[in-house]
Design an enzyme around this catalytic site. Structure first.
Site, PDB file in Angstrom:
ATOM      1  N   CYS A 191      23.213  29.090 -30.956  1.00  0.00           N
ATOM      2  CA  CYS A 191      21.711  30.254 -30.932  1.00  0.00           C
ATOM      3  C   CYS A 191      21.716  31.622 -31.594  1.00  0.00           C
ATOM      4  O   CYS A 191      20.637  31.506 -31.950  1.00  0.00           O
ATOM      5  CB  CYS A 191      21.450  30.206 -29.531  1.00  0.00           C
ATOM      6  SG  CYS A 191      22.720  31.143 -28.770  1.00  0.00           S
ATOM      7  N   GLU A 235      17.987  31.039 -20.609  1.00  0.00           N
ATOM      8  CA  GLU A 235      19.167  31.140 -21.851  1.00  0.00           C
ATOM      9  C   GLU A 235      18.428  30.265 -23.067  1.00  0.00           C
ATOM     10  O   GLU A 235      18.877  28.959 -22.967  1.00  0.00           O
ATOM     11  CB  GLU A 235      20.442  31.516 -22.172  1.00  0.00           C
ATOM     12  CG  GLU A 235      21.174  32.185 -21.088  1.00  0.00           C
ATOM     13  CD  GLU A 235      21.167  33.328 -21.381  1.00  0.00           C
ATOM     14  OE1 GLU A 235      20.138  33.753 -22.528  1.00  0.00           O
ATOM     15  OE2 GLU A 235      20.943  34.308 -20.486  1.00  0.00           O
ATOM     16  N   GLU A 283      12.432  27.583 -34.537  1.00  0.00           N
ATOM     17  CA  GLU A 283      13.998  28.137 -35.135  1.00  0.00           C
ATOM     18  C   GLU A 283      14.682  26.279 -35.225  1.00  0.00           C
ATOM     19  O   GLU A 283      13.774  24.942 -34.730  1.00  0.00           O
ATOM     20  CB  GLU A 283      14.532  27.736 -33.661  1.00  0.00           C
ATOM     21  CG  GLU A 283      15.985  27.363 -33.166  1.00  0.00           C
ATOM     22  CD  GLU A 283      16.287  27.481 -31.718  1.00  0.00           C
ATOM     23  OE1 GLU A 283      15.355  26.434 -30.626  1.00  0.00           O
ATOM     24  OE2 GLU A 283      17.420  27.935 -31.141  1.00  0.00           O
ATOM     25  N   THR A 305      12.087  23.110 -22.944  1.00  0.00           N
ATOM     26  CA  THR A 305      12.737  23.183 -21.682  1.00  0.00           C
ATOM     27  C   THR A 305      13.045  23.593 -21.044  1.00  0.00           C
ATOM     28  O   THR A 305      12.333  23.392 -19.536  1.00  0.00           O
ATOM     29  CB  THR A 305      14.055  22.015 -22.037  1.00  0.00           C
ATOM     30  OG1 THR A 305      14.081  21.432 -23.293  1.00  0.00           O
ATOM     31  CG2 THR A 305      15.158  21.617 -21.147  1.00  0.00           C
ATOM     32  N   GLY A 308      19.141  26.069 -22.790  1.00  0.00           N
ATOM     33  CA  GLY A 308      19.230  24.740 -24.183  1.00  0.00           C
ATOM     34  C   GLY A 308      17.462  25.194 -25.110  1.00  0.00           C
ATOM     35  O   GLY A 308      17.073  26.548 -25.028  1.00  0.00           O
ATOM     36  N   LYS A 322      24.973  19.940 -15.512  1.00  0.00           N
ATOM     37  CA  LYS A 322      24.746  18.396 -15.827  1.00  0.00           C
ATOM     38  C   LYS A 322      25.054  18.766 -17.463  1.00  0.00           C
ATOM     39  O   LYS A 322      24.218  19.744 -17.572  1.00  0.00           O
ATOM     40  CB  LYS A 322      23.362  18.465 -15.785  1.00  0.00           C
ATOM     41  CG  LYS A 322      23.381  17.108 -16.392  1.00  0.00           C
ATOM     42  CD  LYS A 322      21.758  16.722 -16.943  1.00  0.00           C
ATOM     43  CE  LYS A 322      21.445  16.870 -18.205  1.00  0.00           C
ATOM     44  NZ  LYS A 322      22.583  16.793 -19.825  1.00  0.00           N
TER      45      LYS A 322
HETATM   46  P1  NAD Z   1      17.847  21.263 -25.163  1.00  0.00           P
HETATM   47  O1  NAD Z   1      16.823  22.108 -24.030  1.00  0.00           O
HETATM   48  O2  NAD Z   1      17.251  19.535 -25.191  1.00  0.00           O
HETATM   49  O3  NAD Z   1      18.665  19.974 -23.524  1.00  0.00           O
HETATM   50  C1  NAD Z   1      19.228  21.294 -22.947  1.00  0.00           C
HETATM   51  C2  NAD Z   1      19.711  20.822 -21.454  1.00  0.00           C
HETATM   52  O4  NAD Z   1      19.021  20.249 -20.824  1.00  0.00           O
HETATM   53  C3  NAD Z   1      20.946  19.464 -21.689  1.00  0.00           C
HETATM   54  O5  NAD Z   1      21.762  19.022 -20.718  1.00  0.00           O
HETATM   55  C4  NAD Z   1      19.568  18.808 -21.313  1.00  0.00           C
HETATM   56  O6  NAD Z   1      19.795  16.736 -21.193  1.00  0.00           O
HETATM   57  C5  NAD Z   1      18.831  19.381 -20.285  1.00  0.00           C
HETATM   58  N1  NAD Z   1      17.345  19.331 -20.071  1.00  0.00           N
HETATM   59  C6  NAD Z   1      16.495  18.192 -20.837  1.00  0.00           C
HETATM   60  N2  NAD Z   1      15.157  17.955 -20.183  1.00  0.00           N
HETATM   61  C7  NAD Z   1      15.554  18.753 -19.572  1.00  0.00           C
HETATM   62  C8  NAD Z   1      14.678  18.653 -18.158  1.00  0.00           C
HETATM   63  N3  NAD Z   1      12.703  18.508 -18.459  1.00  0.00           N
HETATM   64  N4  NAD Z   1      15.298  19.594 -17.289  1.00  0.00           N
HETATM   65  C9  NAD Z   1      15.981  19.470 -17.153  1.00  0.00           C
HETATM   66  N5  NAD Z   1      16.833  19.909 -17.732  1.00  0.00           N
HETATM   67  C10 NAD Z   1      16.559  19.303 -19.128  1.00  0.00           C
HETATM   68  O7  NAD Z   1      18.818  21.609 -25.705  1.00  0.00           O
HETATM   69  P2  NAD Z   1      20.202  21.368 -26.556  1.00  0.00           P
HETATM   70  O8  NAD Z   1      19.346  20.412 -27.942  1.00  0.00           O
HETATM   71  O9  NAD Z   1      20.834  20.871 -25.985  1.00  0.00           O
HETATM   72  O10 NAD Z   1      19.949  22.688 -27.420  1.00  0.00           O
HETATM   73  C11 NAD Z   1      19.638  23.498 -28.532  1.00  0.00           C
HETATM   74  C12 NAD Z   1      19.069  24.582 -27.483  1.00  0.00           C
HETATM   75  O11 NAD Z   1      19.683  24.941 -27.107  1.00  0.00           O
HETATM   76  C13 NAD Z   1      18.118  25.569 -28.795  1.00  0.00           C
HETATM   77  O12 NAD Z   1      17.047  25.246 -28.343  1.00  0.00           O
HETATM   78  C14 NAD Z   1      19.209  26.413 -29.216  1.00  0.00           C
HETATM   79  O13 NAD Z   1      19.310  27.944 -29.107  1.00  0.00           O
HETATM   80  C15 NAD Z   1      19.708  26.577 -27.526  1.00  0.00           C
HETATM   81  N6  NAD Z   1      20.534  27.265 -26.647  1.00  0.00           N
HETATM   82  C16 NAD Z   1      20.270  28.556 -26.278  1.00  0.00           C
HETATM   83  C17 NAD Z   1      21.308  29.791 -26.305  1.00  0.00           C
HETATM   84  C18 NAD Z   1      21.860  30.743 -25.382  1.00  0.00           C
HETATM   85  O14 NAD Z   1      22.330  31.274 -25.048  1.00  0.00           O
HETATM   86  N7  NAD Z   1      20.542  31.187 -25.706  1.00  0.00           N
HETATM   87  C19 NAD Z   1      22.776  28.656 -26.545  1.00  0.00           C
HETATM   88  C20 NAD Z   1      23.408  27.417 -26.966  1.00  0.00           C
HETATM   89  C21 NAD Z   1      21.528  26.995 -27.137  1.00  0.00           C
END
Ligand code: NAD
Length: 501
Positions: A303, A269, A405, A251, A247, A194
């Protein structure tokens, strides 16, 4: 910039591929493009214009069940293909990504708001490389044996786990999506994936590629929709024993709460709040130049961005002046213009979130050195979500601005006197993803690297990546590592076979 295109017509913003309007997305399940079973859709918005430009399936649990069944059915064949054959399929995908790079980059830029130049130079080439890297890694992988002399010997198989659930964020859409999918497939798993509902376009176009090259059906299934619906259904599905998630930290917690009692393998991650530490003996010009990039690349939505900049007091004023002057030179512009290096933030919700963080920083007594405001462009981007690159100083290391963040174009500058003080401030957050140290003293570099709480340390550079290295964070930045053979290990189960002689 003009593109000759197979599946994308460049402007105004809709593109087509055969009979399907690319921005009216569909799921890809069992090798077929399908509408969501409940026929509900979400609106996809172009963040540079604020305009809706397509529909995304709002899929549900039943779509995930269908995709999981397709993936299970495909598993016996895919998992037993010789590595060389899996590799060949994945190299075909990489070649198609390469061939269609301009079109994919355009789609990524439209969907995410990032400069087309960045999507062209970084995002899409990296998606291609992710496939290439893991397609070739499996050709060089080897199992372990443990010899017990005259008693016997052991060999350890690494077998694919089954159907892998891959869930990714919006900031580097195809880049991070493929960073999970490629090792999962290479290791012999089939996948239900997804992409973020905020940036689903290139994942959909990846399905077009699979379809065009007759990639084996059901091996990679992509289901679009909301995190709380599709994402949650993937995490909770009993036939998906392994989840790779990138993400936000909150989450990640929610996913762990569901997956851990089901004893699923989990790779998380998560967020970051990375320190960038500048010592007085650094290569000053290089440190300034790279720190600006580390702060504001992709509008600060990486990130790994260095959003807390700690500067040794003896060079604080000089660094501040040079840094702010350079930041003022970053022109916010239409992401599709060739010269643009700073585009839109990803959505209205995120735009508002970043602005609310700026208000908090002002409330906390921060001194605004530049930026701090939304930017209204003229022409087609007049309603887009643009924010001026923003720099604060005079904020305590413990305040919200320095602890939470923001994930946008906002950074703080803070002086330090001693190595210990820099280290204490750098390690003071709940996160531990990456840190950067600028110094010409090798001993300082080693000491800092050893004591910083982070999974990734850069010395005198930022985002210099070798895909063979472990990638991931400590503390609330995640659990487990991606990259190199770490990812292949994650996507396999070791099975030891002991033979008595
Ligand atoms: P998010 O957690 O809102 O969403 C990430 C993904 O998870 C999306 O596809 C979303 O639809 C899905 N999701 C949301 N709720 C869920 C649930 N309850 N169960 C399963 N899936 C769910 O994050 P975002 O806003 O899309 O991305 C930004 C975040 O990602 C920031 O915190 C950033 O630091 C982090 N990030 C981390 C890395 C890393 O490698 N550590 C890389 C990129 C981004």
């Amino acid at each position: 910039m003009k593109f000759k295109t197979d599946f994308i017509l460049p402007r105004p913003s809709l593109y087509s591929y055969g009979q399907i309007t690319a921005m009216d997305l569909q799921n890809y399940i069992g090798g077929k493009f399908l509408e969501p079973l409940h026929k509900q859709y979400l609106t996809n918005t172009n963040p540079a214009t604020g305009e809706a430009y397509g529909r995304i399936p709002r899929s549900g649990e039943n779509d995930v069940t269908l995709a999981t069944k397709a993936a299970r059915d495909a598993f016996p064949h895919w998992s037993t293909l010789p590595a060389a054959e899996r590799s060949a399929w994945m190299l075909k995908v990489a070649d198609e990504i390469e061939r269609r790079l301009p079109e994919l980059a355009l789609a990524e830029s439209i969907d995410n708001g990032k400069p087309l130049s960045l999507a062209t130079a970084v995002d899409i080439p990296r998606a291609r490389d992710n496939f290439k890297f893991y397609a070739t890694a499996i050709l060089h992988d080897a199992y372990e044996t443990h010899d017990m002399g005259t008693h016997g010997f052991n060999y350890t198989l690494r077998q694919p786990v089954g159907v892998a659930g891959c869930i990714s964020p919006w900031n580097l859409p195809l880049y991070l999506f493929t960073w999970k999918i490629a090792p999962a497939l290479a290791a012999g798993n089939t996948v239900v994936a997804k992409p973020s509902e905020v940036t689903p376009a290139t994942a959909f176009l990846l399905c077009k590629i699979l379809d065009d090259i007759d990639f084996p059906s059901g091996v990679l299934n992509i289901v679009h929709g909301l995190g709380a619906e599709v994402g949650a259904a993937i995490v909770a599905h009993q036939d998906i024993p392994i989840i790779s998630f990138t993400g936000g930290t909150q989450t990640g917690k929610a996913i762990s709460a569901v997956a851990a009692p089901m004893f699923k393998k989990l790779s998380l991650e998560l967020g970051g709040k990375n320190a960038n530490i500048i010592f007085e003996d650094c290569d000053f010009d290089e440190a300034v130049k790279t720190s600006v990039r580390a702060a504001f690349a992709n509008q600060g939505q990486i990130c790994l961005c260095g959003s807390r900049i700690y500067i040794q007091r003896s060079i604080y004023e000089k660094f501040k002046e040079a840094f702010v002057a350079r930041v003022k030179g970053l022109t916010v512009g239409d992401p599709l213009e060739e010269s643009t290096r700073t585009g839109a933030v990803v959505s209205k919700a995120h735009f508002e979130k970043v602005l609310s963080h700026i208000a908090v920083a002002i409330d906390e007594g921060g001194t605004l050195l530049t930026g701090g405001n939304p930017v209204q462009l003229e022409g087609r981007c007049k309603n887009g979500y643009f924010i001026a690159p923003t720099v604060f100083e005079n904020l305590d290391a413990t305040c919200r601005t320095n602890q939470e963040e923001i994930f946008g174009p906002v950074v703080t500058l803070t002086p330090f006197d001693t190595e210990e003080e820099a280290l204490a401030m750098a390690n003071s957050t709940a996160y531990g993803l990456a840190a950067t140290v600028w110094t010409s003293n090798l001993q300082v570099a080693h000491r800092m690297a050893a004591r910083l709480h982070a999974g990734i340390i850069w010395v005198n550079c930022w985002l210099l990546r070798d895909l063979r290295t472990p990638f991931g964070g400590v503390k609330q930045s995640g659990v487990g590592r991606e990259g190199g053979f770490e990812a292949l290990r994650f996507f396999t189960e070791p099975k030891n076979i002991c033979i008595k002689l």
